[in-house]
Design a protein around this motif. Structure first.
Motif, mmCIF file in Angstrom:
data_model
loop_
_atom_site.group_PDB
_atom_site.id
_atom_site.type_symbol
_atom_site.label_atom_id
_atom_site.label_comp_id
_atom_site.label_asym_id
_atom_site.label_seq_id
_atom_site.Cartn_x
_atom_site.Cartn_y
_atom_site.Cartn_z
ATOM 1 N N SER A 194 0.829 -1.208 0.000
ATOM 2 C CA SER A 194 0.000 0.000 0.000
ATOM 3 C C SER A 194 0.862 1.257 0.000
ATOM 4 O O SER A 194 0.431 2.314 -0.479
ATOM 5 N N GLY A 195 2.089 1.157 0.510
ATOM 6 C CA GLY A 195 2.986 2.306 0.502
ATOM 7 C C GLY A 195 3.401 2.747 -0.884
ATOM 8 O O GLY A 195 3.832 3.889 -1.087
ATOM 9 N N ILE A 196 3.262 1.859 -1.868
ATOM 10 C CA ILE A 196 3.597 2.221 -3.249
ATOM 11 C C ILE A 196 2.755 3.408 -3.712
ATOM 12 O O ILE A 196 3.225 4.276 -4.455
ATOM 13 N N LEU A 197 1.494 3.473 -3.237
ATOM 14 C CA LEU A 197 0.604 4.543 -3.679
ATOM 15 C C LEU A 197 1.000 5.899 -3.110
ATOM 16 O O LEU A 197 0.565 6.930 -3.623
ATOM 17 N N GLU A 198 1.808 5.919 -2.070
ATOM 18 C CA GLU A 198 2.286 7.192 -1.538
ATOM 19 C C GLU A 198 3.295 7.833 -2.490
ATOM 20 O O GLU A 198 3.449 9.048 -2.516
ATOM 21 N N VAL A 199 3.966 7.004 -3.268
ATOM 22 C CA VAL A 199 4.951 7.493 -4.238
ATOM 23 C C VAL A 199 4.320 7.684 -5.612
ATOM 24 O O VAL A 199 4.618 8.639 -6.325
ATOM 25 N N THR A 200 3.423 6.762 -5.970
ATOM 26 C CA THR A 200 2.770 6.810 -7.277
ATOM 27 C C THR A 200 1.255 6.703 -7.088
ATOM 28 O O THR A 200 0.654 5.661 -7.385
ATOM 29 N N PRO A 201 0.614 7.762 -6.586
ATOM 30 C CA PRO A 201 -0.827 7.687 -6.306
ATOM 31 C C PRO A 201 -1.679 7.430 -7.537
ATOM 32 O O PRO A 201 -2.815 6.962 -7.420
ATOM 33 N N GLN A 202 -1.146 7.724 -8.735
ATOM 34 C CA GLN A 202 -1.923 7.527 -9.956
ATOM 35 C C GLN A 202 -2.205 6.049 -10.227
ATOM 36 O O GLN A 202 -3.040 5.718 -11.075
ATOM 37 N N LEU A 203 -1.545 5.146 -9.529
ATOM 38 C CA LEU A 203 -1.783 3.720 -9.732
ATOM 39 C C LEU A 203 -3.030 3.225 -9.009
ATOM 40 O O LEU A 203 -3.524 2.139 -9.289
ATOM 41 N N GLY A 204 -3.537 3.994 -8.066
ATOM 42 C CA GLY A 204 -4.622 3.530 -7.215
ATOM 43 C C GLY A 204 -5.991 3.608 -7.867
ATOM 44 O O GLY A 204 -6.236 4.425 -8.745
ATOM 45 N N VAL A 205 -6.876 2.717 -7.411
ATOM 46 C CA VAL A 205 -8.284 2.772 -7.798
ATOM 47 C C VAL A 205 -9.133 2.575 -6.557
ATOM 48 O O VAL A 205 -8.674 2.054 -5.537
ATOM 49 N N GLY A 206 -10.388 3.019 -6.664
ATOM 50 C CA GLY A 206 -11.321 2.843 -5.568
ATOM 51 C C GLY A 206 -12.285 1.712 -5.854
ATOM 52 O O GLY A 206 -11.913 0.669 -6.387
ATOM 53 N N ALA A 207 -13.539 1.943 -5.516
ATOM 54 C CA ALA A 207 -14.551 0.902 -5.637
ATOM 55 C C ALA A 207 -14.935 0.666 -7.090
ATOM 56 O O ALA A 207 -14.787 1.542 -7.938
ATOM 57 N N PRO A 208 -15.468 -0.518 -7.384
ATOM 58 C CA PRO A 208 -16.013 -0.770 -8.718
ATOM 59 C C PRO A 208 -17.340 -0.059 -8.930
ATOM 60 O O PRO A 208 -18.002 0.374 -7.975
ATOM 61 N N THR A 209 -17.722 0.035 -10.174
ATOM 62 C CA THR A 209 -18.980 0.675 -10.562
ATOM 63 C C THR A 209 -20.052 -0.385 -10.828
ATOM 64 O O THR A 209 -19.770 -1.586 -10.904
ATOM 65 N N PHE A 210 -21.284 0.087 -11.006
ATOM 66 C CA PHE A 210 -22.353 -0.813 -11.409
ATOM 67 C C PHE A 210 -22.029 -1.478 -12.750
ATOM 68 O O PHE A 210 -22.341 -2.650 -12.974
ATOM 69 N N GLY A 211 -21.399 -0.718 -13.649
ATOM 70 C CA GLY A 211 -21.030 -1.271 -14.944
ATOM 71 C C GLY A 211 -20.040 -2.407 -14.812
ATOM 72 O O GLY A 211 -20.152 -3.437 -15.495
ATOM 73 N N TRP A 212 -19.056 -2.232 -13.935
ATOM 74 C CA TRP A 212 -18.079 -3.310 -13.716
ATOM 75 C C TRP A 212 -18.773 -4.539 -13.155
ATOM 76 O O TRP A 212 -18.506 -5.667 -13.593
#
Length: 240
Positions: free
Chosen positions: A147-165
């Motif tokens: 999870s610490g990777i996202l502190e350096v490269t936050p653009q890699l992160g995603v949140g919850a899925p959508t209804f479409g997913w």
């Protein structure tokens, strides 16, 4: 894997990690069909792996990635052996009754709202402080590392899925459910399942392994969903 002498190529499926997003909000985990995932892996194999890496080819996929590999094994003949960890073969809806979930997905997508986050789901990526909040791994050290990777490269992160997913996932899970005793996958498969998984359905995994020829199943007792980020003691179970 590299230390063991393998050439390694990996792909972030569309909508995840370093790959392009399908919506303007980069945190929404969204696709409209899992067929695009098939294209991602086929493109990796044809444009990168096969021209530059020696055969035979072995595939390793986790969760949705494992599901995509099983989709490909219905027809594609890229791989000599395949290992999938905690594959998405059945969806756990939590407090949602299955018919209610199906109705909500149908209504949202029919109304053009497939881009909406699923209700009650986290909208930002998980971080170091979220250890233990979600049942993903019991190894704090590896959780902090990953999870610490996202502190350096936050653009890699995603949140919850959508209804479409979720609609796309439901359709794809249903398609794999048609595989049975007369089906022939194009490579032998080892499924590694987490005994304490609360993200995907172990009942569906067991049923798949029991009915589809060429599939072996190993369950890691007490392990949570992120098998490749679990305690060494649990992973050593594989060596026995």
């Amino acid at each position: 894997l590299i230390a063991r002498g393998y050439h390694v190529a990996s792909v972030d499926l569309r909508g995840q990690g370093g790959s392009e997003r399908l919506l303007d909000d980069p945190l929404r985990s969204h696709v409209t069909s899992f067929k695009g995932y098939d294209t991602d892996v086929r493109t990796l194999m044809r444009d990168l792996v096969m021209p530059h890496c020696p055969a035979p080819y072995f595939a390793l996929g986790h969760s949705t990635g494992g599901h995509v590999l099983l989709r490909l094994l219905r027809r594609d003949r890229f791989f000599a052996r395949v290992v999938v960890c905690s594959p998405l073969l059945g969806i756990l809806y939590g407090r949602w009754p299955r018919p209610v979930a199906a109705l909500l997905v149908f209504l949202a997508c029919s109304l053009g709202l497939g881009w909406l986050y699923l209700p009650g789901q986290r909208k930002r990526p998980l971080g170091r402080s979220d250890f233990g909040v979600y049942p993903l791994t019991s190894d704090r050290r590896r959780w902090q590392r990953d999870s610490g990777i996202l502190e350096v490269t936050p653009q890699l992160g995603v949140g919850a899925p959508t209804f479409g997913w979720l609609r796309a996932a439901r359709r794809s899970v249903a398609a794999l459910r048609w595989l049975g005793r007369h089906s022939r996958l194009t490579a032998p498969v080892l499924i590694l399942a987490a005994g304490a998984d609360r993200i995907v359905s172990n009942a569906a995994i067991k049923a798949f392994a029991a009915r589809v020829p060429g599939v072996a199943l190993c369950i890691i007792p007490g392990a949570q969903h992120e098998l490749l980020a679990e305690f060494d003691a649990q992973l050593r179970f594989l060596a026995r």
